[in-house]
Design a protein around this motif. Structure first.
Motif, PDB file in Angstrom:
ATOM      1  N   GLN B 111     -16.738  -3.991 -18.730  1.00 14.58           N
ATOM      2  CA  GLN B 111     -17.951  -3.174 -18.829  1.00 14.58           C
ATOM      3  C   GLN B 111     -19.195  -3.961 -18.410  1.00 14.58           C
ATOM      4  OE1 GLN B 111     -18.598   0.068 -19.482  1.00 14.58           O
ATOM      5  NE2 GLN B 111     -16.413   0.344 -19.257  1.00 14.58           N
ATOM      6  N   LEU B 115     -21.321  -2.622 -15.391  1.00 14.20           N
ATOM      7  CA  LEU B 115     -22.669  -2.118 -15.704  1.00 14.20           C
ATOM      8  C   LEU B 115     -23.764  -2.894 -14.986  1.00 14.20           C
ATOM      9  CD1 LEU B 115     -22.563  -1.163 -19.485  1.00 14.20           C
ATOM     10  CD2 LEU B 115     -22.973   0.319 -17.559  1.00 14.20           C
ATOM     11  N   LEU B 128     -27.774  -2.996 -21.634  1.00  7.52           N
ATOM     12  CA  LEU B 128     -26.440  -3.427 -21.157  1.00  7.52           C
ATOM     13  C   LEU B 128     -25.616  -3.987 -22.313  1.00  7.52           C
ATOM     14  CD1 LEU B 128     -25.836  -5.218 -17.846  1.00  7.52           C
ATOM     15  CD2 LEU B 128     -24.732  -6.107 -19.832  1.00  7.52           C
TER      16      LEU B 128
END
Lengths: 274, 170
Positions: B111, B115, B128
């Protein structure tokens, strides 16, 4: 034969190196590779399964939605009658002022099969494509407001670029005051829709409705886009930073409507629109 | 051949769930990282070569589904698959705590990497960080629960008879 092969550790290391190299090369040159055909094939392949999963998901929701819609239809029918009267009056007034009549919108119903992009969806796959008359550039709306525009069209499917795509830009105006700006999506410092290019001198208030403006070539005028949620001064202090809460909720995108785009000047049939 | 068919089937199901049921959750800010989950499971089951291959194929398919940055999911998931596959020989793979830690770490890595591209850098690092940690905290327990339910349903652990490379090497 097995003796010619390298040991398992070395083989897996080489494999990983190969994958990493391909991935890095794709990251560097991927935008130059035509991906629309591959994405079209993927969308075609997954469309029946997407539909299957969605059917299960939506059966329960459809029952509740049906009840709500019945009530809403009744209210809307009353409102349509009122608006029809206002429309006739508006037409007469515009005629007497010498202004051109508004373009009538035709809507093509489509279903959202899948959303792509995390954490914020940037594109959606629709169940209607070239066979249903969908064209690249057509606007896509939901019951709540503007969703985006068609970016790629396949035979029976289409890919919509949502307002939350950072490359999307929509000419908008604030309802009632007519303040103009360009709506863009920014990912940093946090994902947000901003109405940019609005001078500090213009009056904008929180809660006002933002609509597509007549300056847009792509979108018909007057489509609801969202509401003003927050007002601030941009970094250079010259223009306003206006955060807009989108009217169409991405988490509830199920049924949308494709609005055929206007015939652009120079294109066949342009004089008909004019 | 069965492994190859399984690879394609699992990748297809993961992508399907991601683009339908999970996309609605993602739009509400809760990302269940099904890509990291299935990569970890596949790598735990089959070892590093299969893990990195599965991660690469799955990532490439996910990249094609997204609008920009072809190759970013493929790279991250191939590395996750390789890493977990390497570790799988030295870990008690059926242990829920082990599974939790692996899923949490894999989700965090995948992720965070994905991201950074979506957000165009690390300027919005608070957003984030929040999203990455929430994603890890959702995916890891959910993944452990799914694995436990699958084991319960099938009557045996997914990893009990795993013919992974580390054991075949010895």
């Amino acid at each position: 034969m097995g003796g010619f092969l390298p040991p398992a550790e070395r083989r897996s290391g080489v494999l990983l190196g190969l994958y990493a190299t391909i991935a890095l090369l794709l990251m560097l040159t991927g935008d130059r590779i035509p991906q629309s055909g591959l994405r079209g094939a993927g969308a075609w392949l997954f469309a029946p399964f997407d539909r299957l999963v969605l059917v299960v998901d939506r059966v329960g929701a459809a029952w509740r939605e049906n009840e709500r819609l019945h009530e809403r239809i009744t209210r809307l029918e009353l409102e349509v009658t009122r608006l029809h009267q206002a429309g006739v009056e508006n037409l007469r007034l515009r005629d007497s002022l010498g202004l051109p009549a508004y373009r009538t919108l035709t809507l093509r119903r489509a279903e959202v099969l899948a959303l792509a992009g995390e954490p914020v969806p940037t594109s959606a796959t629709l169940s209607a494509g070239a066979l249903q008359g969908v064209k690249v550039g057509d606007a896509v709306v939901s019951n709540d407001g503007l969703v985006g525009r068609v970016g790629e069209v396949y035979a029976g499917l289409a890919r919509v670029i949502l307002l939350s795509d950072p490359n999307s830009a929509v000419a908008c105006e604030v309802e009632s005051t007519g303040v103009q700006g360009v709506l863009r999506f920014f990912t940093s410092p946090r994902p947000q829709l901003l109405l940019t290019g609005v001078p500090m001198a213009d009056t904008v208030r929180v809660g006002q409705v933002v609509l597509t403006s007549g300056l847009s070539l792509r979108y018909p005028r007057g489509l609801p886009v969202g509401r003003v949620e927050r007002l601030a001064r941009d970094l250079n202090g010259l223009t306003r930073e206006i955060e807009v809460a989108p009217a169409a909720r991405r988490s509830r995108l199920r049924h949308v409507y494709v609005v055929p785009g206007p015939v652009l000047p120079g294109a066949p049939g342009a004089e008909v629109v004019r | 051949m069965r492994v190859f068919a399984g690879l394609l089937l699992l990748a297809g199901v993961a992508l399907l769930i991601r683009s339908t049921a999970l996309s609605e959750l993602a739009a509400r800010g809760v990302i269940v990282d099904v890509l990291a989950f299935v990569t970890v499971v596949w790598a735990l089951r089959w070892g590093e070569s299969q893990g990195s291959t599965f991660g690469f194929v799955l990532g490439l398919a996910a990249d094609l589904d997204a609008a920009h940055w072809l190759g970013r999911h493929a790279l991250a998931l191939a590395l996750v698959g390789y890493g977990v596959g390497r570790l799988s020989g030295a870990l008690v793979r059926g242990n829920p705590a082990t599974q939790f830690m692996l899923l949490f770490a894999a989700t965090l890595a995948h992720q965070a990497w994905a991201l950074v591209f979506e957000l165009g850098g690390v300027a919005g690092w608070r957003f984030l960080l929040g999203h990455v940690v929430v994603s890890g905290l959702v995916t890891a327990p959910l993944g452990v629960l799914v694995l436990a339910l699958v084991s319960l349903g099938s009557g045996r652990s997914l990893f009990s008879r795993a013919a992974i490379e580390t054991t075949s090497r010895t």
